[in-house]
Design an enzyme around this catalytic site. Structure first.
Site, short mmCIF file in Angstrom:
data_model
loop_
_atom_site.label_atom_id
_atom_site.label_comp_id
_atom_site.label_asym_id
_atom_site.label_seq_id
_atom_site.Cartn_x
_atom_site.Cartn_y
_atom_site.Cartn_z
N GLY A 517 0.62 -1.13 -0.13
CA GLY A 517 0.03 -0.21 -0.01
C GLY A 517 0.58 1.43 -0.11
N ASP A 632 -1.40 -3.50 11.40
CA ASP A 632 -1.41 -4.20 9.96
C ASP A 632 -0.30 -5.35 10.07
OD1 ASP A 632 -2.31 -4.54 7.62
OD2 ASP A 632 -0.68 -3.35 6.42
#
Length: 829
Positions: A517, A632
């Site tokens: 990302g 994450d």
């Protein structure tokens, strides 16, 4: 360090009481009795004494529990070994000041307080606001030295403020804690915590007769084997050791708080504080949090280092006693000297080990009046002495502590360890001196060469010199970042854009390692040959400058063998790049989800990877000087070095907690579907427990070789978590292992038990409710131990609809959806 405790069944011991017919205030007098259904309550309504039945048991016990807060938590039991079988029990108080617990059916005495040598004139029994139930003479003062009997002298599984943990050396009275047998049975269990008075006293946790954890001796500030206690506003503590008694005790600084020291039925031992907003106990400190806390893990004369390549290493001047055993990671035999030692040979001496947990002192000798120099001489002249150290490290150090024989249970403690001087043979000392002379000679030679170079540079010209100095300065300029209102300046080496471009061959696709990302990641080689990994912020990235700064701020302050190391950064124009150490084996998902590469990960390697990740996460949550929530954690964010050691990476989405903060809420949920905890994905509420959920998913993925999001059972509509839960309820958890590997596991009972335990821990981590999940210190303890584990509850998000599958980190606002991904796509329990 406040983390919610998983073992609620052991910590929050719920019980039932029949309808109370009467409550006496706080005192009973001779002739007065307490029947089952009646209670007495302390003046401040902090504690209550009466009859109760623990858990699902129907047996009745006389005990003390919290009244105002933490209702249902029992702190003391009178008749723990002799339960009453019905509700006929009666507590009587005699004119001689003795408490008798009688069975109302046959009139027999079930339990009795100690008979008093001198009968009191006006005895009363009183429940104090400290939780201490005392008998005193009403004609005397009320200080604790005047108590004729007190429950604090007979602890069960809990130490309260003001209570002693130790031993009366004059009378032999033992103030140690013993766990309950189970949450339903307060009889003495197999775990106990107390002070071992042999040699120099030390705090030890035992399972039966075997020591399983040792906090070590007291060094004037703390137990040498316990993590450094930060200054706090919760409690103060002290240690007393004289001819009459040896004990440890604590007092609350803020008396409105609840804090206790407890040994649970499963062996989890430590300090627990009550959090009223959570209506539960949270962990302040837990003993035995990692592999190096296992007593004598490395055997004698060996050092355990949780951050080392191997856990165990021989001390300098020593070698493995059995190289064959060490080759298969069996370190229990320890190490032996390389040369003759222990006969007072000429030339013997000592080497200093810095910042270590002092070895087992049960066979040690001590003298409070000797200096460290005198201590050295005392050890040197005793042929059996193997090591020495200061007894008290306060005020510059004082006293002498000597060891004889093997040095057992040593570990590296870089944050708060103590110096230990270990005896070595003459040949080893001679080799050290030879190396020092060689090093000194090399340094002199290097110094002469440097002087010659400097002179040559001056002769060649001052312009060239100034140019080099300027280039050197620019190459080392620092990136100074600030996060929010935090004014901590961070310094990192700044790489030139030209240097990065050259190292990555102008960001060639041939050098590209992957993309997340944040943006693409490239392999590069600097001009000095160092291999690096460069993470370049993409212009189209959903993450931007804030995430970039966040990662710089956080990871620059973190140093752990299971965290990826940040080497520097580059900021030029619109370019934002992070430079990391290169991980040649890429990420964990590169192996476990690939049929061919997964064969390179044998079961021991998989277990080592799981435990390495757990230690890295424990460091983030508890042991670093910050408190970090990763947010994450997933297999693609775990990198593997050349030795397949795991390193947690990608801190762009991480958040830092401070003070007593344990959770936070955000309107911008970031992370990866399949790893998000329910409370985070739905409500934006994140905490250490949301990281625990992600870790649990990761554990089950590593063991199964399947993705949580990629696995789907059409017959039951379950994802991987639901599939594991179904297998667990059907008592066939090993069917989680792929069929081609299952026979290997089943044929090895030790391996099968180990994998079952890791599956069990994984399920505990992914439970629906955050308060049910263990904290990381408990997880590490459970992964490396063999104590009983609580039964897991159903996992969160164990049923799944067809959601677009992606491993990329995602973000969205709670108030709206982006694309096809919405928070309501998940079906919680």
């Amino acid at each position: 360090m406040e983390l919610t405790v998983l073992l609620a069944s052991s910590l929050m011991l719920c019980f039932s009481i029949v309808s109370t017919t009467a409550s006496i205030l706080d005192t009973i007098v001779p002739g007065q009795s307490i029947k089952d259904g009646e209670t007495i309550i302390s003046t401040g309504r902090s504690f209550e004494l009466g009859f109760f039945s623990p858990g699902t048991s129907t047996n009745r016990y006389l005990g003390i529990w919290y009244k105002k807060y933490a209702t249902g938590t029992v702190v003391w039991v009178a008749n723990r070994e002799t339960p009453l079988l019905d509700h006929s029990g009666v507590l009587n108080f005699t004119s001689q000041g003795v408490l008798h617990l009688r069975d109302g059916v046959n009139g027999g005495i079930v339990w009795s307080s100690a008979n008093l040598t001198k009968p009191p004139k006006n005895p009363t029994a009183l429940l104090l606001d400290s939780g201490n139930f005392v008998v005193r003479d009403g004609n005397l003062k009320t200080s604790n030295v005047d108590y004729l009997w007190q429950s604090f002298d007979y602890p069960t599984d809990t130490t309260l403020p003001g209570m002693k943990l130790g031993r009366n050396l004059a009378t032999g009275m033992d103030w140690s804690l013993t766990s309950w047998k189970s949450p339903n049975d307060p009889a003495r269990g197999e775990f106990s915590l107390g002070i071992d008075p042999r040699g120099y006293p030390q705090l030890v946790l035992k399972q039966g007769n075997n020591t399983i954890y040792r906090a070590g001796p007291w060094n004037g500030n703390r137990w040498t084997g316990s993590p450094k206690q930060q200054s706090n506003s919760v409690y103060d503590y002290w240690f007393v050791f004289n001819e009459r008694e040896v004990y440890f005790a604590f007092e609350l600084i803020n008396e409105s708080l609840l804090s206790r020291y407890t040994v649970t039925a499963s062996g989890a031992t430590g300090r627990f504080n009550w959090k009223d907003d959570r209506r539960g106990w949270v962990t302040y400190f837990l003993m035995g949090a990692d592999q190096c806390d296992i007593f004598a893990k490395c055997g004698p004369t060996a050092m355990c280092d949780i951050d080392g390549t191997n856990y165990c290493n021989c001390l300098d001047g020593f070698r493995p006693g059995s190289p064959a055993d060490w080759a298969v990671r069996d370190w229990s035999g320890g190490c032996t000297t390389k040369g003759p030692l222990g006969r007072c040979r000429k030339g013997e001496g000592f080497v200093r080990l810095q910042k270590v947990k002092l070895p087992d002192t049960s066979g040690s000798w001590f003298d409070r009046n000797l200096s460290l120099k005198e201590c050295r001489q005392r050890c040197l002249t005793n042929c059996s002495c193997t090591a020495y150290s200061s007894l008290d490290v306060t005020r510059g150090g004082s006293g002498c502590l000597l060891w004889f024989g093997g040095l057992v249970d040593l570990r590296a403690y870089p944050d708060n360890g103590q110096d230990l001087y270990v005896r070595v043979d003459a040949s080893y000392l001679a080799s050290i001196k030879k190396k020092k002379r060689k090093v000194v000679g090399m340094r002199i030679a290097v110094l002469i060469s440097l002087v010659a170079v400097v002179v040559t540079v001056i002769v060649l010209g001052w312009r060239l010199c100034l140019g080099k100095i300027k280039q050197r300065y620019q190459g080392k300029k620092k990136y100074r970042a600030r996060k929010g209102s935090n004014n901590d300046d961070l310094e990192l080496p700044m790489f030139d854009f030209t240097t990065i471009t050259s190292a990555t061959n102008n960001f060639s696709d041939d050098y590209k390692l992957g993309e997340g990302g944040f943006g693409p990641v490239y392999k590069g080689t600097l001009c000095d040959g160092q291999v690096i990994a460069v993470k370049r912020l993409a212009t189209s990235s959903g993450q931007g400058l804030e995430e970039f700064k966040n990662e710089v701020v956080l990871i620059s302050k973190l140093q752990h063998r299971n965290l990826v190391r940040l080497l520097g950064c580059c900021i030029e124009g619109d370019e934002r790049m992070l430079v990391y150490e290169y991980m040649p084996n890429k990420s964990l998902d590169h192996f476990i989800f690939d049929e061919s590469r997964s064969k390179l990960l044998d079961w021991q390697r998989r277990i080592d990877i799981i435990e390495g990740i757990s230690r890295g996460l424990l460091y983030l949550h508890q042991d670093s000087r910050l408190r970090i929530i990763h947010r994450d954690l997933k297999t693609s964010n775990v990198l593997l070095d050349i030795d397949m050691n795991p390193k947690i990476s990608d801190f762009g989405m991480a958040r830092m907690f401070g003070g007593d903060q344990t959770e936070a809420c955000t309107s911008r949920v970031v992370g990866t579907f399949g790893y998000m905890a329910p409370e985070y994905a739905i409500d934006g509420l994140f905490s250490m427990k949301s990281d625990i959920f992600s870790f649990g998913v990761l554990v089950l993925e590593v063991l199964s070789g399947r993705k949580n999001r990629g696995f789907f059972t059409s017959d039951h509509g379950l994802n991987l978590l639901g599939h594991v839960w179904k297998l667990w309820m059907e008592e066939k958890p090993l069917e989680l292992v792929k069929e081609e590997q299952r026979q290997i596991v089943v044929s090895d009972s030790r391996l099968a038990a180990l994998i079952k335990r890791h599956i069990h821990v994984g399920l505990l981590c992914v439970q629906q409710e955050p308060e049910d999940r263990p904290n990381m210190s408990t997880v590490v303890l459970m992964l490396g131990g063999d104590s009983l584990l609580p039964d897991p509850k159903p996992p969160g998000f164990f049923a799944e609809r067809k959601v677009p599958e992606t491993d990329s980190s995602s973000s969205y606002n709670k108030s709206r959806s982006i694309g096809e991904i919405t928070v309501t796509e998940f079906i919680p329990r």
